[in-house]
Structure formats: structure tokens, C-alpha cells
Write a protein that holds these residues in place. Sequence first.
Motif, PDB file in Angstrom:
ATOM      1  N   LYS A 102       0.840  -1.198   0.000  1.00  0.00           N
ATOM      2  CA  LYS A 102       0.000   0.000   0.000  1.00  0.00           C
ATOM      3  C   LYS A 102       0.878   1.252   0.000  1.00  0.00           C
ATOM      4  O   LYS A 102       1.925   1.293   0.652  1.00  0.00           O
ATOM      5  CB  LYS A 102      -0.926   0.029   1.208  1.00  0.00           C
ATOM      6  N   VAL A 107      -0.559  15.618  -6.527  1.00  0.00           N
ATOM      7  CA  VAL A 107      -1.312  14.612  -7.292  1.00  0.00           C
ATOM      8  C   VAL A 107      -0.518  14.165  -8.514  1.00  0.00           C
ATOM      9  O   VAL A 107      -0.498  12.977  -8.864  1.00  0.00           O
ATOM     10  CB  VAL A 107      -2.692  15.170  -7.695  1.00  0.00           C
ATOM     11  N   PRO A 156       0.052   9.811  -8.243  1.00  0.00           N
ATOM     12  CA  PRO A 156      -1.301   9.799  -8.793  1.00  0.00           C
ATOM     13  C   PRO A 156      -2.250   8.770  -8.207  1.00  0.00           C
ATOM     14  O   PRO A 156      -3.464   8.941  -8.300  1.00  0.00           O
ATOM     15  CB  PRO A 156      -1.060   9.519 -10.280  1.00  0.00           C
ATOM     16  N   GLN A 157      -1.728   7.681  -7.590  1.00  0.00           N
ATOM     17  CA  GLN A 157      -2.627   6.610  -7.164  1.00  0.00           C
ATOM     18  C   GLN A 157      -2.264   6.043  -5.783  1.00  0.00           C
ATOM     19  O   GLN A 157      -1.884   4.879  -5.662  1.00  0.00           O
ATOM     20  CB  GLN A 157      -2.626   5.476  -8.190  1.00  0.00           C
ATOM     21  N   ASP A 212      -3.067   4.548  -1.982  1.00  0.00           N
ATOM     22  CA  ASP A 212      -4.118   3.728  -1.369  1.00  0.00           C
ATOM     23  C   ASP A 212      -4.628   4.348  -0.073  1.00  0.00           C
ATOM     24  O   ASP A 212      -5.755   4.067   0.357  1.00  0.00           O
ATOM     25  CB  ASP A 212      -3.568   2.331  -1.066  1.00  0.00           C
ATOM     26  N   TYR A 231      -8.281  11.789  -5.267  1.00  0.00           N
ATOM     27  CA  TYR A 231      -7.857  10.404  -5.051  1.00  0.00           C
ATOM     28  C   TYR A 231      -8.988   9.407  -4.784  1.00  0.00           C
ATOM     29  O   TYR A 231      -8.834   8.218  -5.038  1.00  0.00           O
ATOM     30  CB  TYR A 231      -6.882  10.343  -3.873  1.00  0.00           C
ATOM     31  N   GLN A 254     -11.944   8.599  -6.032  1.00  0.00           N
ATOM     32  CA  GLN A 254     -12.545   7.814  -7.101  1.00  0.00           C
ATOM     33  C   GLN A 254     -11.613   6.708  -7.592  1.00  0.00           C
ATOM     34  O   GLN A 254     -12.059   5.595  -7.896  1.00  0.00           O
ATOM     35  CB  GLN A 254     -12.969   8.722  -8.253  1.00  0.00           C
ATOM     36  N   GLY A 255     -10.315   7.003  -7.657  1.00  0.00           N
ATOM     37  CA  GLY A 255      -9.353   5.976  -8.041  1.00  0.00           C
ATOM     38  C   GLY A 255      -9.301   4.857  -7.027  1.00  0.00           C
ATOM     39  O   GLY A 255      -9.205   3.668  -7.392  1.00  0.00           O
ATOM     40  N   MET A 256      -9.369   5.207  -5.757  1.00  0.00           N
ATOM     41  CA  MET A 256      -9.430   4.179  -4.710  1.00  0.00           C
ATOM     42  C   MET A 256     -10.655   3.299  -4.904  1.00  0.00           C
ATOM     43  O   MET A 256     -10.576   2.066  -4.796  1.00  0.00           O
ATOM     44  CB  MET A 256      -9.468   4.834  -3.323  1.00  0.00           C
ATOM     45  N   GLU A 283     -12.312   2.688  -7.654  1.00  0.00           N
ATOM     46  CA  GLU A 283     -12.143   1.838  -8.833  1.00  0.00           C
ATOM     47  C   GLU A 283     -11.298   0.612  -8.527  1.00  0.00           C
ATOM     48  O   GLU A 283     -11.528  -0.468  -9.094  1.00  0.00           O
ATOM     49  CB  GLU A 283     -11.510   2.654  -9.959  1.00  0.00           C
ATOM     50  N   ARG A 284     -10.337   0.775  -7.604  1.00  0.00           N
ATOM     51  CA  ARG A 284      -9.478  -0.351  -7.222  1.00  0.00           C
ATOM     52  C   ARG A 284     -10.090  -1.176  -6.089  1.00  0.00           C
ATOM     53  O   ARG A 284      -9.549  -2.214  -5.708  1.00  0.00           O
ATOM     54  CB  ARG A 284      -8.091   0.173  -6.818  1.00  0.00           C
ATOM     55  N   GLY A 319      -9.466   1.618  -0.160  1.00  0.00           N
ATOM     56  CA  GLY A 319      -8.812   2.885   0.133  1.00  0.00           C
ATOM     57  C   GLY A 319      -9.111   3.347   1.540  1.00  0.00           C
ATOM     58  O   GLY A 319     -10.098   2.929   2.162  1.00  0.00           O
TER      59      GLY A 319
END
Length: 263
Positions: free
Chosen positions: A8, A77, A81-82, A84, A124, A126-128, A130-131, A134
Motif C-alpha cells: 500500500k 497529485v 497519482p494513485q 491507497d 484520489y 474515485q481511483g481508490m 475503482e481499485r 482505500g
Amino acid sequence: MNIDLTGKTAIVTGSTIGIGHAIAIGLAKAGASVVVNGRKQDAVDAAVAAIREAAPGATVKGVAADLGASEGAAALVAAVPQPDILVNNVGVFKPMDFFDIPDEEWSRVFEINVMSGVRLSRAYAQGMAERGWGRIVFISSESAINIPVEMIQYGFSKTAQLAVARGLAKRMAGTGVTVNSVLPGPTLSEGVAEMLKDEVAKTGQSLEEVGAAFVKAHRPSSIIQRAATVDEVANMVVYVCSKEASATTGAALRVDGGTVDTI
């Protein structure tokens, strides 16, 4: 409980000193790759080195960015970019009488204490989702509930954080992303040490002794009757960031030594 955050990536804003620094160390010791943030490059570099020493083998990098402005948030950002885990810790406080606080100070406190977390969470979360996993944590304060008469501008910003965190937790329902607030009470961070330094010099007492006297005088409802350490606060944050805290979201978790006199 064995908290393992291996694999993470965690961002801790305002983590060159104080509570943020202790949180970064705690997350690094739990196996997370940690991103340190501060305004000045030399302070960031020193913090990265200190965390690597405290957590041998940890992966640590630094990003110097002023999160009190949208440009600083955008720079962070772009650099990371990504993540957790996002710990919105950066904040400022300054004792001031209400009638001496100009508009500019209200705006400065709001931009740093509130909008920094809003901008990063917006970037951040929304990316969490999608994975499918988070953790977002806002470092609020018992001052969000017990508004301090000596710095009302700080209390209002910490109350605002509670509102943002609770609302965002509901917005992220069912995504695997949790959003929580942690509310420290008086804590022996570098900022508090600076606030109390004149009293330390005048009395010849230790910072811990002066901190305890401050708590008894200004937060008499405290049950522990002393200031907390930064590690005591960090322990709660590391847990909230863990996989084991999967059913804890939308919460306001107090590490205030029992100062808030309510159930």
C-alpha cells in the motif's frame, strides 16, 4: 493484531514534524510505502531520512508542495497519482482573540486546514473506489467539538473537517473506501512545544510538566490530565488505515484523553 500494509502507498500531508511525522513512521513500520509532504524541500528531505532510520527497509519518498493552494495540491497529485491511503494531516493553528482575527487569517486557516483535504480527497477517492480499497483520514481535533475561545478560527476549521469526512464517507458507501476523522486532544507536537516555550523557559519545568499544567488549566475535563504524545495519536491513525479497520467509516475517533465530556 498484526497490521500489515505491505503493497500500500500512503500519503501523509504535513508530515515533516509533529503528529504527521509520527503517523508516517507508524505507517512505514507497518509496511506501507510512505510519501512525506511539507512546504520546504530541506525539511522534506530531513523527514525522509529520519523515517528511513526509524523504519529500516521502508520505502519513503518526499514531495515538497504547499497544500494551502490548489497549485500545491495539483503538484502532489501529479507526483503521486494513485495512493491507497491519504492522511489529511496538514494544519495550522495560532492563538488569537476573535476580535483580532482578520479576514485573511480566516481564509488562510480554511485553505490549509480544510481545502487541502477537500482537494486531495476529490483527486484520489474515485481511483481508490475503482481499485476497490482505500483509506482517507482527516486529522481533526477535540477543538472541533470544544471550540477554543483562544482560537475560534482553528475550531471552526476542525468542525468543517468533520462535516467533510462524514459526508464523503457516505458518498463512498459500498466502494471499499473508508473515510474517518481522528480527533487528538492537546498533544506534545513541535507546534505545541513552540506555543509553550515561553512558559518552559519561565518555570524551568520540562515540556511534559508544562503541557500537563496547560491541560489542567485549559482542558480541565481531561481524564488523563496530561498532553498526549504524537505516537499515541499515530497509533490510532495507523489502525484506521489498516485492512482490519474495514467496518470503521464515517467515524469521529477521539484520542483526546477524555477531554470531550460526552458519550
